[in-house]
Design an enzyme around this catalytic site. Structure first.
Site, short mmCIF file in Angstrom:
data_model
loop_
_atom_site.label_atom_id
_atom_site.label_comp_id
_atom_site.label_asym_id
_atom_site.label_seq_id
_atom_site.Cartn_x
_atom_site.Cartn_y
_atom_site.Cartn_z
NE ARG A 104 -2.59 -0.20 3.58
CZ ARG A 104 -3.42 0.17 4.52
NH1 ARG A 104 -4.73 0.13 4.31
NH2 ARG A 104 -2.98 0.57 5.69
CB THR B 130 -2.59 7.09 -2.43
OG1 THR B 130 -1.87 5.88 -2.68
CG2 THR B 130 -1.83 8.27 -3.00
CG ASP C 4 2.61 -3.09 8.96
OD1 ASP C 4 2.62 -2.09 8.24
OD2 ASP C 4 2.89 -4.24 8.55
CG ASP D 53 6.35 -3.44 9.68
OD1 ASP D 53 6.98 -3.86 8.69
OD2 ASP D 53 6.07 -2.24 9.86
C1 PRP Z 1 -1.09 -4.86 4.32
C2 PRP Z 1 -1.86 -6.17 4.44
C3 PRP Z 1 -2.70 -6.15 3.18
C4 PRP Z 1 -3.01 -4.69 3.02
C5 PRP Z 1 -4.41 -4.45 3.51
O1 PRP Z 1 -0.03 -5.00 3.45
O2 PRP Z 1 -1.04 -7.30 4.55
O3 PRP Z 1 -2.04 -6.65 2.04
O4 PRP Z 1 -2.07 -3.96 3.83
O5 PRP Z 1 -4.77 -3.13 3.27
P1 PRP Z 1 -5.92 -2.74 2.22
O6 PRP Z 1 -7.05 -3.67 2.45
O7 PRP Z 1 -6.22 -1.33 2.59
O8 PRP Z 1 -5.33 -2.84 0.84
P2 PRP Z 1 1.08 -3.83 3.25
O9 PRP Z 1 0.68 -2.96 2.13
O10 PRP Z 1 1.33 -3.19 4.57
O11 PRP Z 1 2.33 -4.64 2.73
P3 PRP Z 1 3.25 -5.70 3.49
O12 PRP Z 1 2.43 -6.95 3.71
O13 PRP Z 1 4.36 -5.91 2.53
O14 PRP Z 1 3.70 -5.10 4.80
N1 URA Z 2 -2.38 -3.47 6.96
C1 URA Z 2 -2.01 -3.93 8.18
O1 URA Z 2 -1.01 -4.67 8.28
N2 URA Z 2 -2.73 -3.56 9.24
C2 URA Z 2 -3.81 -2.76 9.16
O2 URA Z 2 -4.44 -2.49 10.19
C3 URA Z 2 -4.19 -2.30 7.88
C4 URA Z 2 -3.46 -2.68 6.80
#
Ligand code: PRP
Ligand code: URA
Length: 209
Positions: free
Chosen positions: A104, A108, A200, A203
């Site tokens: 994400r 945005t 997160d 993380d």
């Molecule tokens: C997080 C999570 C989803 C997304 C959810 O990933 O694992 O993929 O956000 O958010 P949304 O429903 O608003 O799209 P992130 O973008 O943080 O990436 P990562 O898993 O690499 O940390």
């Molecule tokens: N992605 C995450 O990992 N946590 C949230 O709460 C939203 C998006």
């Protein structure tokens, strides 16, 4: 409209409470994600295809069902979805695994694609897409569209925590997809994080910040 299954099993809910706790460390967090995926997978895979084989019991030969494992594809959304793969593979070790890379944009909140590799042929497989978090629903919707563009048809989406906003969007944009949710949370905050949530997920699984 596609079916939504909200998990209510006490074992899953107990483990989600441990996930939410900010003092739960990386090692335990990773194990919990894997265990929850396995428990949710047990339910989600109840219509997995089987085939009959002959098995010789100590008394006679009988036809008996076995899982047609090569008919299943698990597709984690990177990174956090990766944490759920081993739990489902423990149930179906012969499943194929594809990967979709999305992150994400921090400002945005729109998903940005950086990787896609799916098992072929994808058309005839049951596909289980994993991501612990369904927040705005942007990442899940884009991943499902990508899979459909590659020919995927029978798709299930599995998440541990969902926000009402994301669940609604997923139902609207992909009414044919069965959705499995560990817990439906209250709302998104101004940064599109789920409340009460667990922070997160990527993380916390990988020990980054
Ligand atoms: C997080 C999570 C989803 C997304 C959810 O990933 O694992 O993929 O956000 O958010 P949304 O429903 O608003 O799209 P992130 O973008 O943080 O990436 P990562 O898993 O690499 O940390
Ligand atoms: N992605 C995450 O990992 N946590 C949230 O709460 C939203 C998006």
């Amino acid at each position: 409209m596609g079916a939504v299954y909200i998990n209510e099993h006490p074992l899953v809910q107990h483990k989600i409470t441990r996930l939410r706790d900010k003092t739960t460390g990386t090692n335990e967090f990773r194990s919990l994600v894997e265990e929850i995926a396995m428990l949710m997978g047990y339910e989600a895979l109840r219509d997995l295809e089987t085939e009959q084989v002959d098995v010789e019991t100590p008394l006679e030969v009988t036809p008996s069902p076995v899982i047609a494992g090569r008919k299943l594809a698990i597709v984690p959304i990177l990174r956090a979805g990766l944490g759920m793969v081993s739990g489902i593979l423990a149930l179906v070790p012969t499943a194929k695994v594809g990967h979709i890379g999305l992150y994400r944009d921090p400002d945005t909140h729109q998903p940005i694609e950086y990787y896609c590799k799916l098992p072929t042929p994808i058309e005839e497989r049951m596909i289980v897409v994993t991501d612990p978090m369904l927040a705005t629903g942007g990442s899940a919707c884009d991943a499902l569209k990508l899979i459909k563009d590659h020919g995927g048809k029978k798709i299930k989406f599995m998440c541990i925590i969902a926000a009402p906003e994301g669940l609604e969007r997923l139902k609207q944009e992909h009414p044919d997809v069965q959705i499995y949710v560990g817990h439906l949370d209250r709302q998104l905050n101004d940064h599109a994080y789920i409340l009460p949530g667990l922070g997160d997920a990527g993380d916390r699984i990988f020990g980054t910040r």
